[in-house]
Design a protein around this motif. Structure first.
Motif, short mmCIF file in Angstrom:
data_model
loop_
_atom_site.label_atom_id
_atom_site.label_comp_id
_atom_site.label_asym_id
_atom_site.label_seq_id
_atom_site.Cartn_x
_atom_site.Cartn_y
_atom_site.Cartn_z
N UNK A 1 0.84 -1.20 0.00
CA UNK A 1 0.00 0.00 0.00
C UNK A 1 0.88 1.26 0.00
N UNK A 2 1.85 1.28 0.91
CA UNK A 2 2.74 2.45 0.99
C UNK A 2 3.51 2.66 -0.31
N UNK A 3 4.03 1.58 -0.87
CA UNK A 3 4.79 1.70 -2.11
C UNK A 3 3.93 2.25 -3.24
N UNK A 4 2.70 1.76 -3.32
CA UNK A 4 1.79 2.25 -4.35
C UNK A 4 1.54 3.75 -4.21
N UNK A 5 1.31 4.19 -2.98
CA UNK A 5 1.03 5.61 -2.77
C UNK A 5 2.27 6.45 -3.06
N UNK A 6 3.43 5.91 -2.68
CA UNK A 6 4.68 6.64 -2.94
C UNK A 6 4.91 6.81 -4.44
N UNK A 7 4.65 5.76 -5.18
CA UNK A 7 4.83 5.83 -6.64
C UNK A 7 3.88 6.87 -7.23
N UNK A 8 2.64 6.88 -6.73
CA UNK A 8 1.67 7.85 -7.23
C UNK A 8 2.14 9.28 -6.93
N UNK B 1 0.52 9.95 5.37
CA UNK B 1 -0.65 10.79 5.61
C UNK B 1 -1.83 10.35 4.74
N UNK B 2 -1.54 10.08 3.47
CA UNK B 2 -2.59 9.65 2.55
C UNK B 2 -3.12 8.28 2.94
N UNK B 3 -2.22 7.38 3.32
CA UNK B 3 -2.62 6.04 3.71
C UNK B 3 -3.55 6.13 4.93
N UNK C 1 -3.19 11.38 -4.45
CA UNK C 1 -1.76 11.71 -4.53
C UNK C 1 -1.52 12.74 -5.63
N UNK C 2 -2.38 12.77 -6.63
CA UNK C 2 -2.24 13.74 -7.72
C UNK C 2 -2.84 15.09 -7.34
#
Ligand SMILES: Nc1ncnc2c1ncn2[C@@H]1O[C@H](COP(=O)(O)OP(=O)(O)OP(=O)(O)O)[C@@H](O)[C@H]1O
Ligand SMILES: [Mg+2]
Length: 239
Positions: A85-92, A120-122, A153-154
């Motif tokens: 989950x964290x990796x996905x949000x970081x990539x975004x 924060x987003x997570x 994230x965008x």
């Protein structure tokens, strides 16, 4: 919008106020998804114009529209199933900064900021307990929450959600509704949703489409009492 002579969406004047949650409802085949595709430029209208913040966006490409802040949830939320989950949000988050190019060699400090933002987003989408879980292992509802996180994230100003609750169980529906309410506090949201109790509790304004045209518009109390709306839903077997 005409498909080989068939008018799927005809003279729809849809006006979404900044900062509101606006629902687009109506029986199957009413033209809701077509409206969506027109707004996000997946379809080019055969007639009419589309304006966003006083700007004519009719001729723009999907990516240009997204850059203006009008983002459709699945459009950019390529969730990588085997990343956490964290990796996905970081990539975004990185995509927001660098377009599509990845920059792996980042200074320590930039990485820390990125991590803090991702966390924060997570948290914002209620996935703190799942931060280190690969996306593929999430429940259906939580996967949608992750999609919303990668969309956020965008930093979109306006979010379009096509049936965000489709296929969800009760618990996921409640959690996602709460999430949309929170996200909608400082953004504009247009959502297509068949779950009318969700629509009733979330929407500031509702537009009812039927056969490609606006049948009624107003708050839930108003449109749900409208005899034409009742008729359209009964006619379609939805009520
Ligand atoms: N690419 C296409 N080519 C031809 N006809 C289409 C196309 N896309 C949609 N239609 C037709 O346009 C009408 C509206 O479809 P649309 O998908 O917008 O409805 P909807 O309101 O989203 O329905 P649902 O609730 O089932 O998702 C339907 O009659 C559909 O068959
Ligand atoms: Mg649809």
């Amino acid at each position: 919008m005409e498909f080989k002579g068939f008018r799927a969406v005809n003279n729809v004047a849809l006006q979404v106020e900044r900062g509101t949650i606006h629902a687009l409802i109506g029986p199957n085949g009413a033209g809701k998804t077509t409206c969506f595709n027109l707004l996000t430029k997946f379809l080019i209208p055969t007639a009419g114009t589309i304006r966003y913040k006083d700007k004519d966006i009719t001729g723009l490409k999907p990516a240009d529209v997204a850059r203006l802040g009008l983002v459709r949830s699945f459009q950019i939320s390529a969730v990588f199933p085997h990343f956490t989950v964290m990796e996905n949000v970081r990539i975004a988050l990185q995509r927001r900064r660098h377009g599509d190019s990845f920059d792996f060699w980042r200074p320590e400090k930039a990485l820390r900021v990125l991590n803090a933002e991702a966390l924060e987003l997570v948290e914002a989408v209620g996935l703190s307990d799942y931060a280190e879980i690969p996306a593929v292992e999430l429940s259906y509802g939580r996967k949608r929450a992750l999609e919303i996180a990668t969309t956020l994230a965008l930093d979109p100003e306006m979010l379009l959600l096509d049936e965000p609750m489709a296929g969800m169980g009760h618990e996921d529906v409640d959690r996602t509704a709460e999430l949309i309410r929170r996200v909608g506090k400082d953004r504009t949201i247009l959502m297509v949703e068949h779950n009318l109790s969700v629509v009733a509790s979330l929407s500031d304004r509702i537009t009812v489409l039927a056969r490609g045209q606006v049948l009624a518009e107003g708050d839930y109390a108003t449109v749900s009492k409208d005899p034409r709306v009742v008729e359209a839903y009964i006619g379609s077997g939805h009520a």
